[in-house]
Design a protein around this motif. Sequence first.
Motif, PDB file in Angstrom:
ATOM      1  N   PHE A   1      -6.570 107.935  10.182  1.00 22.70           N
ATOM      2  CA  PHE A   1      -6.686 106.568   9.682  1.00 22.70           C
ATOM      3  C   PHE A   1      -6.273 106.460   8.215  1.00 22.70           C
ATOM      4  N   VAL A   2      -6.494 107.514   7.445  1.00 28.71           N
ATOM      5  CA  VAL A   2      -6.120 107.512   6.027  1.00 28.71           C
ATOM      6  C   VAL A   2      -5.608 108.887   5.619  1.00 28.71           C
TER       7      VAL A   2
ATOM      8  N   GLU B   1       4.676 105.575   8.975  1.00 32.99           N
ATOM      9  CA  GLU B   1       3.612 104.601   9.199  1.00 32.99           C
ATOM     10  C   GLU B   1       4.099 103.181   8.895  1.00 32.99           C
ATOM     11  N   HIS B   2       4.901 103.061   7.869  1.00 32.11           N
ATOM     12  CA  HIS B   2       5.373 101.766   7.384  1.00 32.11           C
ATOM     13  C   HIS B   2       6.307 101.083   8.395  1.00 32.11           C
ATOM     14  N   GLN B   3       7.183 101.877   9.012  1.00 29.18           N
ATOM     15  CA  GLN B   3       8.148 101.317   9.969  1.00 29.18           C
ATOM     16  C   GLN B   3       8.241 102.257  11.177  1.00 29.18           C
ATOM     17  N   PRO B   4       7.449 101.991  12.211  1.00 32.49           N
ATOM     18  CA  PRO B   4       7.408 102.894  13.374  1.00 32.49           C
ATOM     19  C   PRO B   4       8.638 102.815  14.264  1.00 32.49           C
ATOM     20  N   ALA B   5       9.514 101.817  14.055  1.00 38.94           N
ATOM     21  CA  ALA B   5      10.667 101.636  14.947  1.00 38.94           C
ATOM     22  C   ALA B   5      11.954 102.216  14.351  1.00 38.94           C
TER      23      ALA B   5
ATOM     24  N   PRO C   1     -14.407 108.200   6.950  1.00 40.04           N
ATOM     25  CA  PRO C   1     -14.404 107.763   8.354  1.00 40.04           C
ATOM     26  C   PRO C   1     -13.038 107.973   9.009  1.00 40.04           C
ATOM     27  N   GLU C   2     -13.045 108.664  10.145  1.00 37.93           N
ATOM     28  CA  GLU C   2     -11.862 108.847  10.994  1.00 37.93           C
ATOM     29  C   GLU C   2     -10.673 109.478  10.256  1.00 37.93           C
ATOM     30  N   PHE C   3     -10.974 110.338   9.294  1.00 35.35           N
ATOM     31  CA  PHE C   3      -9.888 111.023   8.585  1.00 35.35           C
ATOM     32  C   PHE C   3      -9.116 111.940   9.539  1.00 35.35           C
ATOM     33  N   ASP C   4      -9.837 112.709  10.337  1.00 33.35           N
ATOM     34  CA  ASP C   4      -9.181 113.635  11.274  1.00 33.35           C
ATOM     35  C   ASP C   4      -8.330 112.904  12.303  1.00 33.35           C
ATOM     36  N   ASP C   5      -8.646 111.639  12.553  1.00 35.24           N
ATOM     37  CA  ASP C   5      -7.873 110.842  13.503  1.00 35.24           C
ATOM     38  C   ASP C   5      -6.706 110.112  12.853  1.00 35.24           C
TER      39      ASP C   5
ATOM     40  N   LYS D   1      -2.974 102.191  12.420  1.00 33.42           N
ATOM     41  CA  LYS D   1      -4.310 102.328  12.998  1.00 33.42           C
ATOM     42  C   LYS D   1      -5.336 101.370  12.391  1.00 33.42           C
ATOM     43  N   THR D   2      -5.098 100.924  11.171  1.00 33.62           N
ATOM     44  CA  THR D   2      -6.051 100.029  10.524  1.00 33.62           C
ATOM     45  C   THR D   2      -5.337  99.318   9.371  1.00 33.62           C
ATOM     46  N   ASP D   3      -6.097  98.604   8.567  1.00 37.27           N
ATOM     47  CA  ASP D   3      -5.515  97.979   7.380  1.00 37.27           C
ATOM     48  C   ASP D   3      -6.466  98.169   6.204  1.00 37.27           C
TER      49      ASP D   3
END
Length: 432
Positions: free
Chosen positions: A224-225, A263-267, A218-222, A179-181
């Motif tokens: 992002f972190v 998160e690291h490898q979604p595939a 910011p955007e914890f519930d979504d 979702k972000t970096d």
Amino acid sequence: MDIRAIAARALGPVIARKESLNTALPRALEYCQENERALLQQFCYGTMRFLPRLERLAKHLLKKPFKEQDQDVYALVLLGLYQLLEMRIPAHAAISETVEATSQLNKDWAKGLLNAILRRLQREQDELLESLSEKEAFNYIHPQWMIAKLQHNWPDHWADILEQNNQHPPMTLRVNRQKTDQASYLQQLSDVDIQASATPYSDVGIQLKTPIDVSLLPEFDDGFVSIQDEAAQLSSDLLDLQAGQRILDACAAPGGKLCHILEHQPALDHVTAIELEDNRAQRIQENLQRLQLNAEVIIADAATKDWWDGVNYDRILVDAPCSATGVIRRNPDIKHMRQSEDIKALAELQLAILQNCWQMLKQGGRLVYATCSVFPQENERVIERFLKSQPDAQHLAIEADWGIERAFGRQLFPQPGGHDGFYYAVLVKDQN
């Protein structure tokens, strides 16, 4: 109910070694007003952080120990001592309000005793502290067995480990790279005046200058972190995750490393998470749901195979149950709950889980062994024993700029304002 009475009722069973602070405190917070929750946590965590010192002082001041049914009064004594020694609450307020809390516990008979103990400390603090200062457990605020073991295991590091165990830990985030970096989220934090910096070893880690409530992120519930120490974030890189792989996370609760894998490898082809306890497995599910990630969560024993479908895994993470001596600053009751004899039993369990999971690893596959312990008996010695018994296992040296290289694996110690204590080792299964 008075906040000190709530704290005493929470601390009583922890001091009696009947439950952990992680179990007792959430229940206590339900009885506490919103604006007093931070103080309740400070009372409980602080009392447990300084418990080895407080108990020695209490033993010196008390003529006889309390009966089992009066552990809440004993907890109130320790809480009173903690306030006088370590908090900025005015002494008269700490004493009067702690004494008054006995009424909330229906222990009015203890008022005079508690008042006398706390006022004696107020009058004679310097003399009392000096009389006990020759005791290592009093000075280093750890049980004597733990001090001696660290001195033996780490003659060059033991004092620093003890010092860091007594500090407040930093709050560290793991960025969800789906979702972000790291750089983008640091900017988001800066935009809302939250001071933070990138962690030195994890490229998805961010350390806050001051801990804050997650609702302010910011955007914890979504998703992002997430909250995760930097040392724990190193596991995903060590696994060398590739698209299409089958992954096993043994002993997965509360799910931080599992979610980082996803998160690291979604595939990835399939991810299985094993957890022995139903309530801890529920925490895994909650984390997966918030981060919108998917894994197969099985409530089972990682030391057995009755849950396994017989299909081998490309990668296995064994985050083994351990003494948690690398995360004492986050869980100060470990000083009290953990006993010397626990370490041998834990090492046997760790070896059993490792040997069991090894059978599920593909040829050429990789297994990462991890603990949040600083005792070699649970770490490099377990790996050494395993390698002697498993001819198809090869130790792979970790090339990194974090931790201390050992004969097997790398050891991290808790750092000032940095990561927790942790251990990692990487094993590879022979192709033949």
